[in-house]
Design an enzyme around this catalytic site. Structure first.
Site, short mmCIF file in Angstrom:
data_model
loop_
_atom_site.label_atom_id
_atom_site.label_comp_id
_atom_site.label_asym_id
_atom_site.label_seq_id
_atom_site.Cartn_x
_atom_site.Cartn_y
_atom_site.Cartn_z
N HIS A 125 -19.59 -6.37 -11.64
CA HIS A 125 -18.60 -5.63 -11.00
C HIS A 125 -17.41 -6.61 -11.07
O HIS A 125 -16.33 -6.16 -11.27
CB HIS A 125 -19.12 -5.24 -9.75
CG HIS A 125 -18.07 -4.40 -9.14
ND1 HIS A 125 -17.75 -3.26 -9.67
CD2 HIS A 125 -17.72 -4.40 -7.88
CE1 HIS A 125 -16.74 -2.53 -8.75
NE2 HIS A 125 -16.66 -3.30 -7.70
N HIS A 182 -9.24 -3.15 -12.61
CA HIS A 182 -10.24 -2.41 -12.06
C HIS A 182 -9.98 -0.93 -12.31
O HIS A 182 -9.10 -0.43 -11.54
CB HIS A 182 -10.52 -2.54 -10.54
CG HIS A 182 -11.80 -2.01 -9.96
ND1 HIS A 182 -12.38 -1.21 -10.74
CD2 HIS A 182 -12.30 -2.34 -8.98
CE1 HIS A 182 -13.72 -0.72 -9.88
NE2 HIS A 182 -13.46 -1.39 -8.60
N CYS A 239 -15.74 3.79 -7.01
CA CYS A 239 -15.62 2.76 -8.04
C CYS A 239 -17.09 2.95 -8.90
O CYS A 239 -17.20 2.10 -9.90
CB CYS A 239 -15.36 1.48 -7.65
SG CYS A 239 -13.67 1.52 -6.85
#
Lengths: 394, 256
Positions: free
Chosen positions: A287, A323, A162
């Site tokens: 994040h 995400h 990620c």
């Protein structure tokens, strides 16, 4: 801002495709209005969750590139359309060999590999024309970008889960610093796949409801998909990439260091690289995955990094698009660039009621604000962290 | 750009557990599983085959690099990543086992080896996993060189891949391959120096039958010429359909 910070590298064009829309204008309009876009996954997975799905039929790649065609490469193609004029200008200005490509992805076109595997299991043959190198791999992603842009500088794919596309910005900055190139097309792309959905479920991190980063009622992650690109140039007009910082947690494969030391190191490194002081950070695009653990850790790390004197606006945009894994750093960089260019910050959708333990200034609706310096975080499996500092146009 | 000194090497494929053994052509049939002693027991038990070969060559390269392992940037390069584990996961999903284990999942990302090694070494550096095809080896060196140009004193490039597994096999019977280069801005103890990374019209690296078309094989001639003391311009790309100049570097040898 110091003279050093003013140097940076201008981002002269950017674009994104994600669940909010297939053009940057559409995406930003939804972001501004606080309209999230999450829906059940289309993959037939027996999983109760919602995802940031690109719910549009995007054009296939041209005939001569059909061996690279995948959901992922269609996102890439769509995102490049908007910045094609800027890319042409950069190629003309610097020469094709002086413009590089640096793209991040976590899974590339894994959905296509999953499909081919299942067809093989049912029929004994892989789908006609399927080539795991070209249509399902990171090589295919790089070759697609080369073919669609005509760029001839260095071309690299980065796959740090990620943190992939956030780290692509950090690498691109090093290329420019080292004089290897004069411009870089930097970005990321990832598409939904079964392994990701089932994998995050195995970790107990998937939320069955729309994700609510920083809320006391947060239940976990929603997965999303999409692509984003930015054109970094040695000189030009636009918001600037001022600095990048990277770190490793050296702690655990999936769980961040609970004290946030790895996250803090990447933020501190980015701020130092940018030549700004922590107090100058006006906005943090966190994040902010919406898990209890990540958001608490990240909030702690932000407070420790920026200090008691700082009061930046802190937003997670994962409540809008989910995400987007390896694409998240690039998509969120585009959100930050829009904020720097146009003087507003999106609301952190879903954050209400805010978890009092977070201890940060988290708006839940869009606010107009003169953002001069912004920080964007991406954290990943393997304890891989990256933070980027962007500055407003001069 | 600054010259890049080579101060450490690593190599592993079944039968060959060091660069010297490979270059001398002296196989040892007992070499079938990499030692990867850097990983503690629990980490080694959970590690994939690819992670073990990658960590094995890393530990070989840092042995002579004389660096701070907690801070050195490590550039990992793999075209296929944890493909073997991903195929296992696809089989599990297909067979209705449905729920994956967290270990299977976190072992599926391309930066798996990087994560394990960072935990084992306490390495908090900005390590990066690069991937791709014919440009993979050149990309990994570019990353390392840019770190050295910036602030790092040392950096390691680790190239590692396993042959693709059925039903996607390109190279049935081929061997895994891992190599590592300990690079430095410091010349002390270096046996070779690399200069002028560029694209030029030279012959690409021929794929070896033993490894099939593994792109990390693009690093083999560089390792072999360093060990066998053969200076010159060295290609960093395996042969492909791509026309025109290819990535290469000049290799000079130093007295040690």
């Amino acid at each position: 801002m110091s003279d050093r910070a003013r140097r940076g590298y201008p981002v002269t064009a950017w674009s994104t495709v994600n669940s909010l829309g297939t053009s940057t204008a559409e995406v930003i309009s939804s972001l501004r209005r606080g309209r999230a876009s999450l829906m059940p996954p289309p993959l037939g997975a027996p999983i109760e969750t919602v995802c940031g799905v690109v719910d549009s039929d995007l054009p296939a790649l041209p005939k001569e590139l059909e061996r690279f065609d995948s959901r992922n490469s269609r996102f890439v193609q769509q995102a490049l359309v908007e910045i094609s004029t800027a890319l042409d200008a950069a190629r003309e200005r610097w020469g094709a060999a002086r413009v590089g490509i640096c793209v991040g992805s976590s899974t590339a076109a894994m959905d296509k590999i999953e499909n081919a595997y299942n067809i093989h299991a049912e029929t004994g043959s892989l789908p006609s024309g399927f080539d795991v190198f070209l249509s399902g791999s990171f090589d295919g992603l790089v070759q697609t970008l080369r073919a669609l842009t005509g760029l001839e500088g260095p071309a690299t794919a980065i796959s740090n889960a990620c943190a992939s596309s956030g780290k692509a910005f950090a690498s691109a900055r090093r290329w420019l610093d080292a004089g290897v190139v004069d411009a870089v097309l930097v970005g990321g792309a990832d598409s939904l796949c079964q392994i990701t959905l089932r994998g995050f479920r195995s970790l107990g991190l998937l939320s069955g409801e729309p994700t609510r980063p920083f809320s006391s009622q947060r239940r976990g992650i929603n997965i999303g998909e999409g692509a984003a690109f930015a054109l970094l140039e040695r000189s030009g007009e636009g918001p600037r990439l001022l600095g990048a910082g990277e770190s490793g947690d050296a702690h655990h494969m999936t769980t961040p260091d609970p004290d946030g030391r790895g996250a803090q190191r990447s933020m501190e490194a980015a701020i130092s690289d940018a030549g700004v002081s922590a107090i100058e950070i006006d906005y943090v695009n966190a994040h902010g995955t919406g898990t209890a653990f990540n958001d608490a850790m990240e909030a702690r790390a932000i407070r420790a990094t920026l200090g008691a004197q700082a009061d930046p606006i802190v937003v997670s945009t994962k409540g809008y698009v989910g995400h987007t894994l390896g694409a998240a750093g690039a998509i969120e960089a585009v959100f930050v660039l829009e904020s720097l260019q146009n003087g507003w910050v999106p609301g952190s959708v879903g954050a209400d009621p805010l978890d009092p333990e977070i201890g940060l200034n988290v708006p839940t609706t869009a606010v107009d604000a003169d953002i001069r310096v912004a920080l964007s975080n991406s954290f990943a499996f393997g304890g891989s962290n990256v933070s980027l500092v962007f500055g407003a146009p001069e | 750009m600054k010259p890049v000194y080579v101060r450490g090497l690593g190599f592993w494929t079944p039968g060959f557990a060091s660069p010297e053994a490979w270059c001398r052509g002296e196989p040892d049939p007992s070499v079938d599983v990499p030692d990867a002693a850097l990983l503690s027991g629990p980490l080694r038990r959970r590690a994939t085959g690819l992670t073990r070969v990658a960590v094995e060559v890393l530990q070989q390269a840092i042995r002579t690099l004389d660096c701070d392992v907690a801070t050195i940037p490590i550039i990992w390069a793999t075209a296929h990543g944890e493909h073997t584990n991903a195929i296992k996961i696809l089989g599990m999903m297909r067979s209705g086992e449905g729920k994956l284990s967290p270990t299977h999942f976190h072992n599926s990302v391309h930066n798996t080896a990087s994560g394990y090694a960072s935990i084992a070494l306490g390495n908090c550096s900005p390590s990066t996993t690069v991937t791709g095809g014919v440009e993979l080896v050149a990309s990994s060196f570019l990353e390392a060189v840019c770190h050295l140009e910036a602030a790092a004193e040392d950096a390691v490039v680790v190239l590692a891949d396993e042959p693709l597994q059925p039903p996607f096999h390109y190279s049935e019977g081929a061997s895994p391959l891992a190599l590592a280069f300990g690079l430095s801005s410091r010349s002390e103890g270096a046996g070779a120096v690399l200069t002028d990374f560029r694209r030029d019209v030279i012959a690409p690296v021929k794929p070896r039958d033993r490894f099939g078309p593994l792109y990390v094989g693009g690093g083999l001639p560089l390792l072999e010429r360093i060990v066998l003391r053969r200076p010159g311009t060295v290609a960093l790309e395996v042969a492909s359909e791509r026309a025109g100049p290819i990535h290469c570097v000049d290799l000079e040898l130093l007295e040690t």
